[in-house]
Design a protein around this motif. Structure first.
Motif, mmCIF file in Angstrom:
data_model
loop_
_atom_site.group_PDB
_atom_site.id
_atom_site.type_symbol
_atom_site.label_atom_id
_atom_site.label_comp_id
_atom_site.label_asym_id
_atom_site.label_seq_id
_atom_site.Cartn_x
_atom_site.Cartn_y
_atom_site.Cartn_z
ATOM 1 N N LEU A 1 -57.470 -18.914 19.662
ATOM 2 C CA LEU A 1 -56.282 -18.494 19.539
ATOM 3 C C LEU A 1 -55.785 -18.066 18.250
ATOM 4 N N ASP A 2 -56.109 -19.059 17.276
ATOM 5 C CA ASP A 2 -55.601 -18.967 16.028
ATOM 6 C C ASP A 2 -56.073 -17.807 15.243
ATOM 7 N N ASN A 3 -57.354 -17.307 15.427
ATOM 8 C CA ASN A 3 -57.921 -15.967 15.049
ATOM 9 C C ASN A 3 -56.964 -14.741 15.465
ATOM 10 N N VAL A 4 -56.622 -14.857 16.714
ATOM 11 C CA VAL A 4 -55.647 -13.758 17.372
ATOM 12 C C VAL A 4 -54.577 -13.645 16.766
ATOM 13 N N THR A 5 -53.777 -14.918 16.437
ATOM 14 C CA THR A 5 -52.499 -15.044 16.278
ATOM 15 C C THR A 5 -52.221 -15.064 14.671
ATOM 16 N N VAL B 1 -63.486 -11.922 21.638
ATOM 17 C CA VAL B 1 -62.379 -12.416 20.780
ATOM 18 C C VAL B 1 -62.156 -11.388 19.528
ATOM 19 N N ALA B 2 -63.010 -10.868 19.195
ATOM 20 C CA ALA B 2 -62.759 -10.047 17.697
ATOM 21 C C ALA B 2 -62.176 -8.813 18.252
ATOM 22 N N ILE B 3 -62.393 -8.448 19.496
ATOM 23 C CA ILE B 3 -61.568 -7.082 20.063
ATOM 24 C C ILE B 3 -60.005 -7.568 20.152
ATOM 25 N N ALA B 4 -59.894 -8.894 20.949
ATOM 26 C CA ALA B 4 -58.576 -9.134 20.975
ATOM 27 C C ALA B 4 -57.724 -9.318 19.623
ATOM 28 N N ARG B 5 -58.466 -9.924 18.718
ATOM 29 C CA ARG B 5 -57.862 -10.036 17.414
ATOM 30 C C ARG B 5 -57.403 -8.681 16.911
ATOM 31 N N ALA B 6 -58.248 -7.879 16.747
ATOM 32 C CA ALA B 6 -57.914 -6.287 16.439
ATOM 33 C C ALA B 6 -56.710 -5.832 17.218
ATOM 34 N N LEU B 7 -56.814 -6.050 18.725
ATOM 35 C CA LEU B 7 -55.453 -5.543 19.264
ATOM 36 C C LEU B 7 -54.334 -6.254 19.082
ATOM 37 N N ALA B 8 -54.371 -7.414 18.533
ATOM 38 C CA ALA B 8 -53.212 -8.236 18.455
ATOM 39 C C ALA B 8 -51.983 -7.683 17.540
ATOM 40 N N LEU B 9 -52.247 -6.829 16.696
ATOM 41 C CA LEU B 9 -51.536 -6.165 15.808
ATOM 42 C C LEU B 9 -50.935 -4.993 16.267
ATOM 43 N N GLN B 10 -51.479 -4.465 17.479
ATOM 44 C CA GLN B 10 -51.057 -3.409 18.257
ATOM 45 C C GLN B 10 -51.191 -2.108 17.524
ATOM 46 N N PRO B 11 -52.538 -1.807 16.929
ATOM 47 C CA PRO B 11 -52.977 -0.875 16.272
ATOM 48 C C PRO B 11 -52.802 0.335 17.206
ATOM 49 N N SER B 12 -52.905 1.489 16.841
ATOM 50 C CA SER B 12 -52.856 2.856 17.768
ATOM 51 C C SER B 12 -54.232 3.443 17.592
ATOM 52 N N PRO C 1 -50.752 -11.566 13.045
ATOM 53 C CA PRO C 1 -49.381 -11.346 13.281
ATOM 54 C C PRO C 1 -48.380 -12.446 12.882
ATOM 55 N N VAL C 2 -48.699 -13.704 13.244
ATOM 56 C CA VAL C 2 -47.722 -14.783 12.498
ATOM 57 C C VAL C 2 -47.359 -14.863 11.061
ATOM 58 N N LYS C 3 -48.702 -14.980 10.506
ATOM 59 C CA LYS C 3 -48.790 -15.134 8.903
ATOM 60 C C LYS C 3 -48.451 -14.125 8.124
ATOM 61 N N VAL C 4 -48.973 -13.087 8.572
ATOM 62 C CA VAL C 4 -48.901 -11.699 7.624
ATOM 63 C C VAL C 4 -47.616 -10.873 8.308
ATOM 64 N N LYS C 5 -47.488 -10.778 9.450
ATOM 65 C CA LYS C 5 -46.491 -9.940 9.805
ATOM 66 C C LYS C 5 -45.058 -10.670 10.002
ATOM 67 N N GLY C 6 -45.086 -12.014 10.017
ATOM 68 C CA GLY C 6 -44.116 -12.939 10.182
ATOM 69 C C GLY C 6 -43.382 -12.735 11.672
ATOM 70 N N ARG C 7 -44.176 -12.394 12.562
ATOM 71 C CA ARG C 7 -43.529 -12.383 13.939
ATOM 72 C C ARG C 7 -43.379 -13.934 14.426
ATOM 73 N N PRO C 8 -42.605 -14.170 15.380
ATOM 74 C CA PRO C 8 -42.215 -15.364 15.927
ATOM 75 C C PRO C 8 -43.430 -15.798 16.698
ATOM 76 N N ARG C 9 -44.061 -17.062 16.291
ATOM 77 C CA ARG C 9 -45.347 -17.699 16.975
ATOM 78 C C ARG C 9 -45.240 -17.564 18.616
ATOM 79 N N GLN C 10 -44.221 -18.044 19.136
ATOM 80 C CA GLN C 10 -44.095 -18.220 20.682
ATOM 81 C C GLN C 10 -44.429 -16.849 21.199
ATOM 82 N N GLN C 11 -43.781 -15.911 20.565
ATOM 83 C CA GLN C 11 -44.095 -14.492 21.228
ATOM 84 C C GLN C 11 -45.388 -13.850 21.023
ATOM 85 N N VAL C 12 -45.880 -14.177 19.857
ATOM 86 C CA VAL C 12 -47.252 -13.629 19.491
ATOM 87 C C VAL C 12 -48.423 -14.440 20.269
#
Lengths: 229, 245
Positions: free
Chosen positions: B98-102, B148-159, B105-116
């Protein structure tokens, strides 16, 4: 010999002698503790600087490398004398204790910087790549990804160094700082049995460094768990 | 307007040129597969696109905007638009699934943890890793790590998603679970760059296949054209060799 020790003990363990030892222990402890804390902190900073890639920081990297490599290769005593005479030459009115403090910080920083550098470099480079592509900054990669994985490489030699380092602070006696080894020598000169005096000194060194080693073990299990997960 | 436009791209390792005269247009939702012998520059092209190896010359445009890899802010934008999945997964070993994926978005993008976290759970569910949120990478199989790596890559919603030989390090039995995940993304309309040696898979999912050799693009075409009616002799030779197996 045993009888002689028993007979001498009450005189040796007098209030004033113990106060003298306590002060000396305090000096050794202060030199060790400040050296460890400052060395650990600055060591990390220097190691992190050495790992940067930015071309603009190259002069800083080279300076850092030069200083760490140099200080690590000079005997502690020589560093101590060098700092001592340097400040004398600058007409800076520093106490012997301050001179010793500066020297131990310098030495601890140089050694720990090297331990930390090799620890950080031991983490696979693909971790840097992955973090970079996720837009981590250099310091974020270090803090969130690299350092947590490097603990298990860094901590054992760092605490090994600390134990050696506490003993090396005895050299501060060479410029007249009254620390444990110096206190022992003074007591022997006063005519107390060397066995009794240095036995006490041994015990005090042990009392200082053993908890430190335990603390190192504790940190290892906290920060670098190898099993149970 | 192509979503990604690569113009005359060149890259070096030291003084050695590894990519030259790369020109490619990729439309939104397209799946472009890069094939070619080892050392032809396929993975290098993905590394260049992600800014891990800055190009020497040439241009990369995203949505018609030229991007400069030497500019820190623009590099951040590039890496927000594109995400890469590595051959060796490169999961953060000190973090749970879970931390790998979040973490980004949380630490770098500063998005709210719950939402992420809610989104991360959704993604991990999608790639079939919803039951392993608290596991660490070294407790997972290669196929699981790769998902998991694929999920991590998608977590930042790339195009645009770049997949660098994502099945090459996997046991044959695990290959399909990862390919299924990629098929799922393809069905969602994600623009993808795929470097792969799984020719049957390439043929099935790609809208465009690029054959590379010695740092050059030799031929670009539909899977049908490239595999069945290659125009270039070098492509014919390569395709002939791999399809015989």
């Amino acid at each position: 010999m045993w009888e002689q020790l028993v007979e001498e003990a009450p005189r040796f363990f007098s209030y004033y002698n113990m106060l003298f030892f306590a002060k000396a222990l305090g000096a050794t402890f202060a030199l060790s503790a400040v050296g460890c804390v400052v060395g650990f902190t600055l060591g990390f900073v220097l190691a992190a600087i050495r790992l940067t890639k930015h071309p603009g920081l190259k002069p800083v990297r080279i300076t850092v490398q030069l200083v760490t490599e140099l200080v690590r290769r000079i005997p502690f005593l020589v560093t101590l004398m060098l700092v001592f005479f340097l400040f004398q030459g600058l007409n800076a009115d520093l106490s012997m204790f301050t001179v010793a403090l500066i020297s131990v910080c310098l030495i601890a920083t140089a050694f720990i910087a090297e331990i930390v550098r090799s620890g950080l470099e031991s983490v696979h480079h693909n971790q840097w790549d992955a973090a970079a592509t996720l837009n981590f900054s250099y310091w974020q990669v270090l803090w969130w990804v690299i350092i947590p994985q490097a603990w298990k490489i860094i901590l054992p030699p760092v605490f090994g160094f600390f134990v050696l380092f506490i003993k090396d602070t005895a050299l501060a006696s060479q410029i007249g700082v009254i620390e444990l080894a110096f206190a022992g020598k003074t007591m022997v000169n006063k005519g107390f049995s060397a066995t009794l005096v240095y036995g006490t000194v041994l015990l005090l060194y042990f009392v200082m460094s053993y908890p430190l080693a335990r603390f190192g073990k504790y940190l290892e299990t906290r920060l670098a768990p190898t099993q149970d997960r | 307007m192509p979503q990604l436009k690569i113009v005359d791209l060149k890259a070096n390792y030291g003084t050695h040129t590894v990519l030259e005269r790369i020109n490619l247009n990729v439309d939104k939702g397209e799946i472009v597969s890069l094939i070619g012998p080892s050392g032809s520059g396929k993975s290098t092209l993905l590394r260049v696109l992600m800014g891990l190896l800055p190009p020497i010359s040439g241009e990369v445009h995203i949505n018609d905007q030229p991007l400069n890899y030497r500019d820190r802010d623009q590099l951040r934008r590039i890496r927000a638009e594109m995400a890469i999945v590595f051959q060796q997964y490169n999961l953060f070993q000190n973090m749970s699934v879970l931390d790998n994926v979040t973490v980004a978005p949380v630490k770098v993008k500063g998005r709210p943890r719950q939402q992420v976290e809610a989104y991360a759970r959704e993604l991990l569910e999608k790639v079939g890793m919803g039951a392993k949120l608290d596991a660490y990478p070294d407790q997972l199989s290669g196929g699981q790590q790769q998902r998991v790596a694929i999920a991590r890559a998608l977590a930042l919603q790339p195009s645009i998603l770049l997949l660098d030989e994502v099945t090459a390090a996997l046991d044959p039995e695990l290959v399909n679970e990862v390919l299924d995940t990629v098929r799922l993304l393809a069905a969602d309309g994600m623009t993808m760059f795929i470097v792969s040696h799984e020719m049957a898979f390439v043929r099935e999912v790609s809208s465009k296949v690029v054959f590379m050799d010695a740092g050059h693009v030799v031929e670009v075409g539909s899977p049908g054209d490239l595999f069945d009616r290659p125009r270039e002799a070098r492509t014919r030779e390569f395709v002939g060799k791999i399809l015989r197996h």
